[in-house]
Design a protein around this motif. Sequence first.
Motif, PDB file in Angstrom:
ATOM      1  N   SER A  43      42.471 -60.846  22.911  1.00 15.32           N
ATOM      2  CA  SER A  43      41.121 -60.375  22.618  1.00 15.32           C
ATOM      3  C   SER A  43      41.098 -59.015  21.927  1.00 15.32           C
ATOM      4  N   ALA A  44      42.238 -58.430  21.654  1.00 19.52           N
ATOM      5  CA  ALA A  44      42.284 -57.114  21.027  1.00 19.52           C
ATOM      6  C   ALA A  44      41.870 -57.191  19.561  1.00 19.52           C
ATOM      7  N   GLN A  45      41.174 -56.140  19.101  1.00 20.40           N
ATOM      8  CA  GLN A  45      40.760 -56.054  17.708  1.00 20.40           C
ATOM      9  C   GLN A  45      41.112 -54.675  17.182  1.00 20.40           C
ATOM     10  N   VAL A  46      41.379 -54.621  15.894  1.00 18.32           N
ATOM     11  CA  VAL A  46      41.667 -53.350  15.256  1.00 18.32           C
ATOM     12  C   VAL A  46      40.516 -53.039  14.310  1.00 18.32           C
ATOM     13  N   LEU A  47      39.892 -51.897  14.514  1.00 19.11           N
ATOM     14  CA  LEU A  47      38.799 -51.472  13.655  1.00 19.11           C
ATOM     15  C   LEU A  47      39.256 -50.291  12.819  1.00 19.11           C
ATOM     16  N   GLU A  48      38.907 -50.303  11.569  1.00 21.62           N
ATOM     17  CA  GLU A  48      39.237 -49.197  10.689  1.00 21.62           C
ATOM     18  C   GLU A  48      37.939 -48.523  10.275  1.00 21.62           C
ATOM     19  N   VAL A  49      37.818 -47.226  10.557  1.00 22.25           N
ATOM     20  CA  VAL A  49      36.625 -46.469  10.226  1.00 22.25           C
ATOM     21  C   VAL A  49      36.830 -45.821   8.866  1.00 22.25           C
ATOM     22  N   ALA A  50      35.952 -46.154   7.918  1.00 27.08           N
ATOM     23  CA  ALA A  50      36.072 -45.604   6.568  1.00 27.08           C
ATOM     24  C   ALA A  50      35.523 -44.191   6.509  1.00 27.08           C
ATOM     25  N   SER A  51      34.365 -43.964   7.113  1.00 28.59           N
ATOM     26  CA  SER A  51      33.782 -42.620   7.138  1.00 28.59           C
ATOM     27  C   SER A  51      32.764 -42.532   8.263  1.00 28.59           C
ATOM     28  N   MET A  52      32.465 -41.323   8.651  1.00 26.28           N
ATOM     29  CA  MET A  52      31.462 -41.074   9.677  1.00 26.28           C
ATOM     30  C   MET A  52      30.552 -39.960   9.203  1.00 26.28           C
ATOM     31  N   HIS A  53      29.242 -40.155   9.413  1.00 28.32           N
ATOM     32  CA  HIS A  53      28.299 -39.081   9.151  1.00 28.32           C
ATOM     33  C   HIS A  53      27.088 -39.266  10.040  1.00 28.32           C
ATOM     34  N   LYS A  54      26.413 -38.177  10.335  1.00 21.87           N
ATOM     35  CA  LYS A  54      25.254 -38.204  11.210  1.00 21.87           C
ATOM     36  C   LYS A  54      24.050 -38.750  10.459  1.00 21.87           C
ATOM     37  N   LEU A  55      23.315 -39.651  11.098  1.00 23.23           N
ATOM     38  CA  LEU A  55      22.108 -40.199  10.488  1.00 23.23           C
ATOM     39  C   LEU A  55      20.951 -39.229  10.679  1.00 23.23           C
ATOM     40  N   PRO A  56      20.159 -39.048   9.642  1.00 22.38           N
ATOM     41  CA  PRO A  56      19.014 -38.137   9.768  1.00 22.38           C
ATOM     42  C   PRO A  56      17.817 -38.811  10.434  1.00 22.38           C
ATOM     43  N   ILE A  57      17.988 -39.228  11.676  1.00 22.37           N
ATOM     44  CA  ILE A  57      16.917 -39.902  12.408  1.00 22.37           C
ATOM     45  C   ILE A  57      15.903 -38.855  12.839  1.00 22.37           C
ATOM     46  N   PRO A  58      14.605 -39.106  12.592  1.00 18.93           N
ATOM     47  CA  PRO A  58      13.577 -38.137  12.979  1.00 18.93           C
ATOM     48  C   PRO A  58      13.587 -37.833  14.470  1.00 18.93           C
ATOM     49  N   ALA A  59      13.121 -36.662  14.826  1.00 16.21           N
ATOM     50  CA  ALA A  59      13.149 -36.217  16.222  1.00 16.21           C
ATOM     51  C   ALA A  59      12.319 -37.117  17.132  1.00 16.21           C
ATOM     52  N   GLN A  60      11.242 -37.725  16.615  1.00 17.23           N
ATOM     53  CA  GLN A  60      10.393 -38.563  17.460  1.00 17.23           C
ATOM     54  C   GLN A  60      11.013 -39.936  17.709  1.00 17.23           C
ATOM     55  N   ALA A  61      12.124 -40.239  17.075  1.00 21.23           N
ATOM     56  CA  ALA A  61      12.751 -41.554  17.233  1.00 21.23           C
ATOM     57  C   ALA A  61      13.390 -41.677  18.606  1.00 21.23           C
ATOM     58  N   GLU A  62      13.399 -42.893  19.116  1.00 24.52           N
ATOM     59  CA  GLU A  62      14.127 -43.186  20.346  1.00 24.52           C
ATOM     60  C   GLU A  62      15.611 -43.150  20.001  1.00 24.52           C
ATOM     61  N   MET A  63      16.463 -42.848  20.955  1.00 22.88           N
ATOM     62  CA  MET A  63      17.839 -42.535  20.610  1.00 22.88           C
ATOM     63  C   MET A  63      18.895 -43.554  21.006  1.00 22.88           C
ATOM     64  N   LYS A  64      18.539 -44.708  21.500  1.00 18.93           N
ATOM     65  CA  LYS A  64      19.540 -45.697  21.892  1.00 18.93           C
ATOM     66  C   LYS A  64      19.539 -46.826  20.867  1.00 18.93           C
ATOM     67  N   VAL A  65      20.704 -47.186  20.360  1.00 20.95           N
ATOM     68  CA  VAL A  65      20.807 -48.275  19.383  1.00 20.95           C
ATOM     69  C   VAL A  65      20.750 -49.603  20.128  1.00 20.95           C
ATOM     70  N   ALA A  66      19.789 -50.449  19.733  1.00 17.27           N
ATOM     71  CA  ALA A  66      19.612 -51.747  20.385  1.00 17.27           C
ATOM     72  C   ALA A  66      20.200 -52.877  19.550  1.00 17.27           C
ATOM     73  N   GLY A  67      20.328 -52.679  18.232  1.00 17.26           N
ATOM     74  CA  GLY A  67      20.859 -53.722  17.370  1.00 17.26           C
ATOM     75  C   GLY A  67      21.080 -53.220  15.959  1.00 17.26           C
ATOM     76  N   VAL A  68      21.829 -54.002  15.194  1.00 15.20           N
ATOM     77  CA  VAL A  68      22.137 -53.677  13.805  1.00 15.20           C
ATOM     78  C   VAL A  68      21.917 -54.941  12.987  1.00 15.20           C
ATOM     79  N   SER A  69      21.337 -54.786  11.795  1.00 14.12           N
ATOM     80  CA  SER A  69      21.127 -55.951  10.943  1.00 14.12           C
ATOM     81  C   SER A  69      22.476 -56.483  10.469  1.00 14.12           C
ATOM     82  N   PRO A  70      22.559 -57.773  10.179  1.00 18.06           N
ATOM     83  CA  PRO A  70      23.837 -58.366   9.769  1.00 18.06           C
ATOM     84  C   PRO A  70      24.429 -57.739   8.516  1.00 18.06           C
ATOM     85  N   ASP A  71      23.589 -57.323   7.575  1.00 17.52           N
ATOM     86  CA  ASP A  71      24.093 -56.717   6.340  1.00 17.52           C
ATOM     87  C   ASP A  71      24.150 -55.191   6.409  1.00 17.52           C
ATOM     88  N   GLY A  72      23.761 -54.601   7.539  1.00 21.47           N
ATOM     89  CA  GLY A  72      23.866 -53.166   7.726  1.00 21.47           C
ATOM     90  C   GLY A  72      22.767 -52.366   7.052  1.00 21.47           C
TER      91      GLY A  72
END
Length: 143
Positions: free
Chosen positions: A18-47
């Motif tokens: 069941s092991a998987q190898v993930l390769e991270v290309a880059s990381m950056h902080k998303l400019p989510i507005p302050a009034q936004a809720e902060m827990k990620v519930a899902g991601v669209s299939p195409d990102g």
Amino acid sequence: MRKTMLFVAACLMSLAASAQVLEVASMHKLPIPAQAEMKVAGVSPDGDYILLTSGSNKGLQRYDLESQTLTTITDAAGAGYNVQVSNNGQEVVYRETTIDRNNLRQNKVVRLNMYNQRQNVVARNQRDMKHMTTSDNLTTVSI
């Protein structure tokens, strides 16, 4: 001793399978507005977008990654728990949790088309909802 070694070997083999190898290309902080809720519930299939909810899974918001806009989908309690996104990314299936007059929790499942805002109630007020899955044209609720 031999049974213990066989058990350990079986556990290690299942972990290795069941092991998987993930390769991270880059990381950056998303400019989510302050009034936004902060827990990620899902991601669209195409990102293209992410779905955000509160720590208690109340409400659901869509954050568009390209335009950096935040849109409220619903304010319903329980909407952030086990959110399902269709394969084409156009529809979201979420639950609405209410407490009835006898203090019993009820769950309703709603399927929402995010582009035309059309809602379809898939299951009304279920007490023991176990699991739900969705694809482009079908939503299945296990009770």
